[in-house]
Design a protein around this motif. Structure first.
Motif, PDB file in Angstrom:
ATOM      1  N   LEU A  47       0.813  -1.213   0.000  1.00  0.00           N
ATOM      2  CA  LEU A  47       0.000   0.000   0.000  1.00  0.00           C
ATOM      3  C   LEU A  47       0.848   1.265   0.000  1.00  0.00           C
ATOM      4  CD1 LEU A  47      -2.751  -1.016   2.591  1.00  0.00           C
ATOM      5  CD2 LEU A  47      -2.911  -1.018   0.093  1.00  0.00           C
ATOM      6  N   ARG A  48       2.119   1.141   0.318  1.00  0.00           N
ATOM      7  CA  ARG A  48       2.967   2.326   0.418  1.00  0.00           C
ATOM      8  C   ARG A  48       3.047   3.103  -0.888  1.00  0.00           C
ATOM      9  NH1 ARG A  48       8.481   1.165   3.968  1.00  0.00           N
ATOM     10  NH2 ARG A  48       7.517   1.428   6.027  1.00  0.00           N
ATOM     11  N   SER A  49       3.177   2.380  -2.002  1.00  0.00           N
ATOM     12  CA  SER A  49       3.402   3.054  -3.277  1.00  0.00           C
ATOM     13  C   SER A  49       2.184   3.848  -3.741  1.00  0.00           C
ATOM     14  CB  SER A  49       3.784   2.034  -4.344  1.00  0.00           C
ATOM     15  OG  SER A  49       2.720   1.131  -4.587  1.00  0.00           O
ATOM     16  N   SER A  50       0.993   3.470  -3.274  1.00  0.00           N
ATOM     17  CA  SER A  50      -0.214   4.160  -3.741  1.00  0.00           C
ATOM     18  C   SER A  50      -0.215   5.624  -3.349  1.00  0.00           C
ATOM     19  CB  SER A  50      -1.467   3.464  -3.195  1.00  0.00           C
ATOM     20  OG  SER A  50      -1.483   3.500  -1.771  1.00  0.00           O
ATOM     21  N   GLY A  51       0.452   5.957  -2.259  1.00  0.00           N
ATOM     22  CA  GLY A  51       0.547   7.350  -1.845  1.00  0.00           C
ATOM     23  C   GLY A  51       1.366   8.194  -2.799  1.00  0.00           C
TER      24      GLY A  51
END
Length: 370
Positions: free
Chosen positions: A220-224
């Motif tokens: 989920l980190r990259s979605s930011g």
């Protein structure tokens, strides 16, 4: 942290195909693989594990200064490596041994690097497999820069699958906490660079568990940053191949960067300088032993009719590779001292030349004094 509802899995720990709504879009990619390709998946995993064990033994016997094991992480690496194309550029961290082998690197180059007889080990221009990076996370910036250059050079997103290229960067859960990785995400997203970030979440950044590093799943980190992320079973070579292929294809076609989190486990030590028994529970290690990537894939191959002869042949090949590596390691010898200056710059440099000459004269003076 184990598998979640979001984890893409095509091959269960018991070695059976997972047929579900989540796996349906990927199974055609597996069906398209030939029997020989599937055999190669197994062969590469078994051979590299035997190589890994031999290298660890060599380090314990004083033949290597350090060893970085990949034990338990073979499936994520093999599947993703086979999903790449020759024109793609691969930026490894420092335990992607089987990716190197698949890309055509002689494994003795890795041995030489960790023995201290070379600063590199191979020429990246020959295989598009770049050098190992011991400064964690920094290579994600190099990978992003290469991908940005591809876009500017018109080497990607043209619609020609035979020539369009992408970049793939491997790193671990610990490296994902480095600032360089976040900066790479920023530039990759801003420039829609054709780079796939492949994170091998082996659950431990040396002695720090992933739960301490991140309060949310890492995918989920990259979605930011505006980069689509996906989580896969990193011990499932089929899922690794199919998901990585799909994401590399997307990046090559001009759809920008992608992020893959492969849930796996570091069965051995972080490096030969580490003692994981000081911070890991035996029950945790046992849990992941039951999800061994090689065992489950062998079970599936046997269910398809693969016989004992094939597996015996692979075991023999693995033993031969290990024996060959041992012999060649012991024959490496000591490189000349002056070699350390030869590749600092691509062209001759007067300061480097002066330093090389000074060292040669200094060593000569010691011999004369003797």
């Amino acid at each position: 942290m184990s598998y979640t509802a979001a984890t893409v899995q095509l091959l269960s720990p018991e070695g059976t195909l997972v047929e579900s709504d989540a796996s349906a879009e990927y199974l055609p990619l597996i069906d398209a693989l030939s029997d020989d390709q599937l055999r190669d998946f197994h062969r590469q995993m078994v051979v590299i594990r035997r190589f890994d064990q031999e290298a660890a033994n060599l380090q314990r016997q004083g033949e290597l200064g350090l060893w970085v094991p990949s034990l338990g992480q073979e499936a994520g690496q093999v599947g993703s490596a086979y999903a790449s194309r020759p024109q793609d550029h691969i930026f490894p961290s420092y335990r992607e041994h089987v990716v190197a082998r698949i890309r055509g690197i002689d494994l003795i180059g890795i041995i030489g690097l960790l023995r201290g007889t070379t600063h590199g080990g191979w020429n990246p221009e020959e295989t598009n497999f770049h050098l190992y990076t011991l400064v964690l996370g920094s290579h994600t910036l190099h990978a992003t820069g290469r991908a940005m250059a591809m876009t500017l050079d018109g080497a990607t997103g043209t619609g020609n699958p035979e020539t369009d290229a992408a970049v793939m960067a491997y790193f671990g859960d610990g490296a994902s906490s480095q600032g360089d990785v976040s900066e790479a995400f920023v530039f990759a997203a801003s420039y829609q660079a054709p780079v796939v970030f492949f994170l091998q979440n082996n659950h431990w950044a040396i002695s720090v568990p992933v739960e301490v590093q991140s309060r949310t799943p890492l995918y989920l980190r990259s979605s930011g940053f505006g980069i689509p992320g996906i989580q896969i079973d990193g011990n499932d070579v089929l899922a690794s191949y199919a998901v990585t292929k799909q994401n590399l294809d997307a990046s090559r076609s001009g759809q920008g960067p992608r992020f893959i989190e492969a849930l796996t486990y570091r069965m051995g030590a972080h490096t030969s300088s580490d003692d994981p028994s000081k911070y890991r529970l035996d029950s945790e290690v046992e849990y992941w032993k039951q999800r061994d990537p090689i065992t489950r894939f062998e079970t599936w191959l046997r269910s398809r009719g693969e016989g004992d002869a094939f597996f015996a042949d692979v075991d023999a090949e693995a033993a031969d590779v290990a024996s060959d590596i041992r012999k060649r390691t012991l024959a490496l010898g000591v490189p000349p001292v002056g070699k350390m200056f030869d590749h600092v710059y691509s062209e001759p440099h007067p300061v480097i030349e002066a330093q090389k000459q000074w060292l040669a004269e200094y060593e000569a003076s010691l011999e004369n004094d003797g």
